[in-house]
Design an enzyme around this catalytic site. Structure first.
Site, PDB file in Angstrom:
ATOM      1  N   GLY A  12       0.780  -1.260  -0.105  1.00  0.00           N
ATOM      2  CA  GLY A  12      -0.151  -0.158   0.123  1.00  0.00           C
ATOM      3  C   GLY A  12       0.838   1.157   0.083  1.00  0.00           C
ATOM      4  O   GLY A  12       0.375   2.332   0.474  1.00  0.00           O
ATOM      5  N   SER A  13       2.016   1.297  -0.390  1.00  0.00           N
ATOM      6  CA  SER A  13       2.703   2.488  -0.600  1.00  0.00           C
ATOM      7  C   SER A  13       2.426   3.585  -1.704  1.00  0.00           C
ATOM      8  O   SER A  13       2.218   4.768  -1.535  1.00  0.00           O
ATOM      9  CB  SER A  13       4.094   2.076  -1.051  1.00  0.00           C
ATOM     10  OG  SER A  13       4.385   1.703  -2.438  1.00  0.00           O
ATOM     11  N   ASN A  14       1.460   2.992  -2.524  1.00  0.00           N
ATOM     12  CA  ASN A  14       0.842   3.953  -3.469  1.00  0.00           C
ATOM     13  C   ASN A  14      -0.321   4.419  -2.552  1.00  0.00           C
ATOM     14  O   ASN A  14      -0.962   5.659  -2.757  1.00  0.00           O
ATOM     15  CB  ASN A  14       0.316   3.500  -4.786  1.00  0.00           C
ATOM     16  CG  ASN A  14       1.498   3.272  -5.785  1.00  0.00           C
ATOM     17  OD1 ASN A  14       1.724   4.333  -6.444  1.00  0.00           O
ATOM     18  ND2 ASN A  14       1.996   2.163  -5.887  1.00  0.00           N
ATOM     19  N   ARG A  65     -15.535 -15.829  -9.116  1.00  0.00           N
ATOM     20  CA  ARG A  65     -15.233 -14.307  -9.173  1.00  0.00           C
ATOM     21  C   ARG A  65     -16.336 -13.405  -9.412  1.00  0.00           C
ATOM     22  O   ARG A  65     -16.299 -12.385  -8.730  1.00  0.00           O
ATOM     23  CB  ARG A  65     -14.378 -14.178 -10.518  1.00  0.00           C
ATOM     24  CG  ARG A  65     -13.723 -12.857 -10.763  1.00  0.00           C
ATOM     25  CD  ARG A  65     -12.913 -12.931 -11.939  1.00  0.00           C
ATOM     26  NE  ARG A  65     -11.744 -13.944 -11.987  1.00  0.00           N
ATOM     27  CZ  ARG A  65     -10.682 -13.915 -11.262  1.00  0.00           C
ATOM     28  NH1 ARG A  65     -10.269 -12.807 -10.519  1.00  0.00           N
ATOM     29  NH2 ARG A  65      -9.830 -14.982 -11.309  1.00  0.00           N
ATOM     30  N   ARG A  91      -5.884  -8.827  -8.500  1.00  0.00           N
ATOM     31  CA  ARG A  91      -6.822  -9.727  -8.623  1.00  0.00           C
ATOM     32  C   ARG A  91      -7.414  -9.422  -9.980  1.00  0.00           C
ATOM     33  O   ARG A  91      -7.729  -8.289 -10.165  1.00  0.00           O
ATOM     34  CB  ARG A  91      -7.837  -9.764  -7.453  1.00  0.00           C
ATOM     35  CG  ARG A  91      -8.804 -10.932  -7.553  1.00  0.00           C
ATOM     36  CD  ARG A  91      -9.607 -10.905  -6.303  1.00  0.00           C
ATOM     37  NE  ARG A  91     -10.816 -11.715  -6.549  1.00  0.00           N
ATOM     38  CZ  ARG A  91     -11.052 -12.918  -6.568  1.00  0.00           C
ATOM     39  NH1 ARG A  91     -10.037 -13.926  -6.409  1.00  0.00           N
ATOM     40  NH2 ARG A  91     -12.026 -13.470  -7.188  1.00  0.00           N
ATOM     41  N   LEU A  93     -10.312  -8.744 -12.533  1.00  0.00           N
ATOM     42  CA  LEU A  93     -11.676  -7.908 -12.368  1.00  0.00           C
ATOM     43  C   LEU A  93     -12.691  -8.651 -13.080  1.00  0.00           C
ATOM     44  O   LEU A  93     -12.316  -9.067 -14.264  1.00  0.00           O
ATOM     45  CB  LEU A  93     -11.650  -6.549 -12.636  1.00  0.00           C
ATOM     46  CG  LEU A  93     -10.660  -5.761 -11.574  1.00  0.00           C
ATOM     47  CD1 LEU A  93     -10.721  -4.297 -12.108  1.00  0.00           C
ATOM     48  CD2 LEU A  93     -11.145  -5.832 -10.182  1.00  0.00           C
ATOM     49  N   ASN A 107      -5.944   2.601 -12.852  1.00  0.00           N
ATOM     50  CA  ASN A 107      -4.830   1.695 -12.384  1.00  0.00           C
ATOM     51  C   ASN A 107      -3.490   2.222 -12.594  1.00  0.00           C
ATOM     52  O   ASN A 107      -3.276   3.236 -13.369  1.00  0.00           O
ATOM     53  CB  ASN A 107      -4.950   0.195 -12.815  1.00  0.00           C
ATOM     54  CG  ASN A 107      -4.127  -0.778 -12.605  1.00  0.00           C
ATOM     55  OD1 ASN A 107      -4.100  -0.842 -11.433  1.00  0.00           O
ATOM     56  ND2 ASN A 107      -3.468  -1.442 -13.476  1.00  0.00           N
ATOM     57  N   SER A 136       2.852   3.268 -15.748  1.00  0.00           N
ATOM     58  CA  SER A 136       1.695   3.907 -16.448  1.00  0.00           C
ATOM     59  C   SER A 136       0.302   4.041 -15.666  1.00  0.00           C
ATOM     60  O   SER A 136       0.063   2.982 -14.978  1.00  0.00           O
ATOM     61  CB  SER A 136       1.263   3.036 -17.465  1.00  0.00           C
ATOM     62  OG  SER A 136       2.538   2.897 -18.370  1.00  0.00           O
ATOM     63  N   LEU A 144      -6.696  -6.730 -20.182  1.00  0.00           N
ATOM     64  CA  LEU A 144      -5.639  -6.667 -18.874  1.00  0.00           C
ATOM     65  C   LEU A 144      -4.753  -5.621 -19.113  1.00  0.00           C
ATOM     66  O   LEU A 144      -4.053  -5.685 -20.075  1.00  0.00           O
ATOM     67  CB  LEU A 144      -5.144  -8.082 -18.541  1.00  0.00           C
ATOM     68  CG  LEU A 144      -4.323  -7.998 -17.255  1.00  0.00           C
ATOM     69  CD1 LEU A 144      -4.861  -7.857 -16.113  1.00  0.00           C
ATOM     70  CD2 LEU A 144      -3.538  -9.329 -17.359  1.00  0.00           C
ATOM     71  N   ASP A 145      -4.596  -4.608 -18.070  1.00  0.00           N
ATOM     72  CA  ASP A 145      -3.473  -3.418 -18.409  1.00  0.00           C
ATOM     73  C   ASP A 145      -3.563  -2.960 -19.712  1.00  0.00           C
ATOM     74  O   ASP A 145      -2.543  -2.461 -20.366  1.00  0.00           O
ATOM     75  CB  ASP A 145      -2.051  -4.043 -18.098  1.00  0.00           C
ATOM     76  CG  ASP A 145      -1.978  -4.603 -16.602  1.00  0.00           C
ATOM     77  OD1 ASP A 145      -2.546  -4.051 -15.881  1.00  0.00           O
ATOM     78  OD2 ASP A 145      -1.351  -5.905 -16.721  1.00  0.00           O
ATOM     79  N   GLN A 173       8.858   7.186  -8.643  1.00  0.00           N
ATOM     80  CA  GLN A 173       7.764   7.882  -9.605  1.00  0.00           C
ATOM     81  C   GLN A 173       6.386   7.685  -9.629  1.00  0.00           C
ATOM     82  O   GLN A 173       5.462   8.490  -9.775  1.00  0.00           O
ATOM     83  CB  GLN A 173       8.290   7.425 -11.147  1.00  0.00           C
ATOM     84  CG  GLN A 173       9.576   7.685 -11.295  1.00  0.00           C
ATOM     85  CD  GLN A 173       9.978   9.119 -11.489  1.00  0.00           C
ATOM     86  OE1 GLN A 173       9.175   9.939 -11.795  1.00  0.00           O
ATOM     87  NE2 GLN A 173      10.885   9.626 -10.806  1.00  0.00           N
TER      88      GLN A 173
HETATM   89  C1  GRF Z   1       2.756  -0.959  -7.545  1.00  0.00           C
HETATM   90  O1  GRF Z   1       4.127  -1.120  -8.284  1.00  0.00           O
HETATM   91  C2  GRF Z   1       1.927  -0.951  -8.788  1.00  0.00           C
HETATM   92  O2  GRF Z   1       2.655  -0.335 -10.036  1.00  0.00           O
HETATM   93  C3  GRF Z   1       1.432  -2.279  -9.164  1.00  0.00           C
HETATM   94  O3  GRF Z   1       1.764  -2.685  -7.668  1.00  0.00           O
HETATM   95  C4  GRF Z   1       2.637  -2.111  -6.923  1.00  0.00           C
HETATM   96  C5  GRF Z   1       1.900  -2.027  -5.688  1.00  0.00           C
HETATM   97  O4  GRF Z   1       2.660  -1.294  -4.564  1.00  0.00           O
HETATM   98  N1  GRF Z   1       0.347  -2.416  -9.652  1.00  0.00           N
HETATM   99  P1  GRF Z   1       2.099  -0.769  -3.210  1.00  0.00           P
HETATM  100  O5  GRF Z   1       1.145  -1.950  -2.666  1.00  0.00           O
HETATM  101  O6  GRF Z   1       1.299   0.442  -3.585  1.00  0.00           O
HETATM  102  O7  GRF Z   1       3.417  -0.444  -2.328  1.00  0.00           O
END
Ligand code: GRF
Length: 212
Positions: A12-14, A65, A91, A93, A107, A136, A144-145, A173
């Site tokens: 969960g760093s993002n 699912r 996961r 979707l 995403n 991105s 997917l992506d 980044q």
């Molecule tokens: C990130 O690098 C993101 O691009 C990918 O999963 C990672 C999640 O990292 N989808 P965090 O849990 O936000 O630290």
């Protein structure tokens, strides 16, 4: 104030970068709730520390699912989000989920899409001897992506790089660009229409803004 719901599976760093940006006004919105498909995800602890409701759903409690996603949608919708943010949600979707949040589902994927959809992107960039890599932010579609890219950030790849080093460089980044894009959305500057991402009423090129 616009409401976000964030989906995670891990560290969960993002999510943290989004919570911080909401707290200091870089995102003109708030995180209403966080959901995880893993009860042990550290991101749930981050959410609770920020006073945000945080819930986990276990795939093993559902027959398939579609049933899992139906329950998730119901719980998400109780918070009436303007935007659903996938932040390391690992996961697949269901089509029903993607359709339900169409045009308001973002995403972040750790590669310069369309290169390296799927898993192990950093490892692939290293194995292929790429001299640049990145991340991105994109709208989510059934592919997917594969949805329209909004913004990318590039990082250099050095000859002696480890997977850990390149992951950290990419994540640095990510923590800058994801809050920026989310704020564009909540301020009404960013939208998805006709299968394209639009910023300030201009369609973005296929690889979004290049952000070096
Ligand atoms: C990130 O690098 C993101 O691009 C990918 O999963 C990672 C999640 O990292 N989808 P965090 O849990 O936000 O630290």
């Amino acid at each position: 104030m616009k409401k976000l719901v964030v989906l995670i599976s891990g560290n969960g760093s993002n999510l943290q970068s989004i919570l911080d940006a909401c707290a200091d006004g870089r995102i003109n919105g708030s995180v209403a709730a966080v959901f995880s498909n893993k009860a042990t995800a550290f991101g749930l602890t981050r959410a609770r520390a920020a006073g945000v409701p945080a819930h986990a759903l276990a795939a093993s409690d559902f027959p398939d699912r579609d049933a899992f996603d139906r329950q998730l949608m119901q719980e998400i919708d109780a918070f009436a989000p303007d935007l659903v943010v996938l932040a390391g949600y690992m996961r697949i979707l269901s089509s029903a989920f993607v359709a339900h949040y169409q045009d308001r589902l973002l995403n972040i994927h750790p590669s310069l899409l369309p290169k390296y959809p799927g898993l192990h992107t950093h490892r692939q960039a290293l194995a292929n001897g790429d001299d640049e890599h990145g991340t991105s932010v994109h709208f989510v579609t059934d592919e997917l992506d594969g949805g329209p890219v909004v913004l990318q950030a590039k990082v250099p790849v050095f000859a002696d790089d480890s997977e850990e080093a390149i992951t950290a460089r990419v994540q640095h980044q990510e923590h800058a660009i994801y809050p920026l894009v989310i704020n564009w959305f909540v301020e009404g500057r960013l939208a998805m229409r006709e299968g394209k991402a639009w910023l300030d009423n201009q369609p973005l090129p296929p690889q979004g803004y290049a952000h070096d």
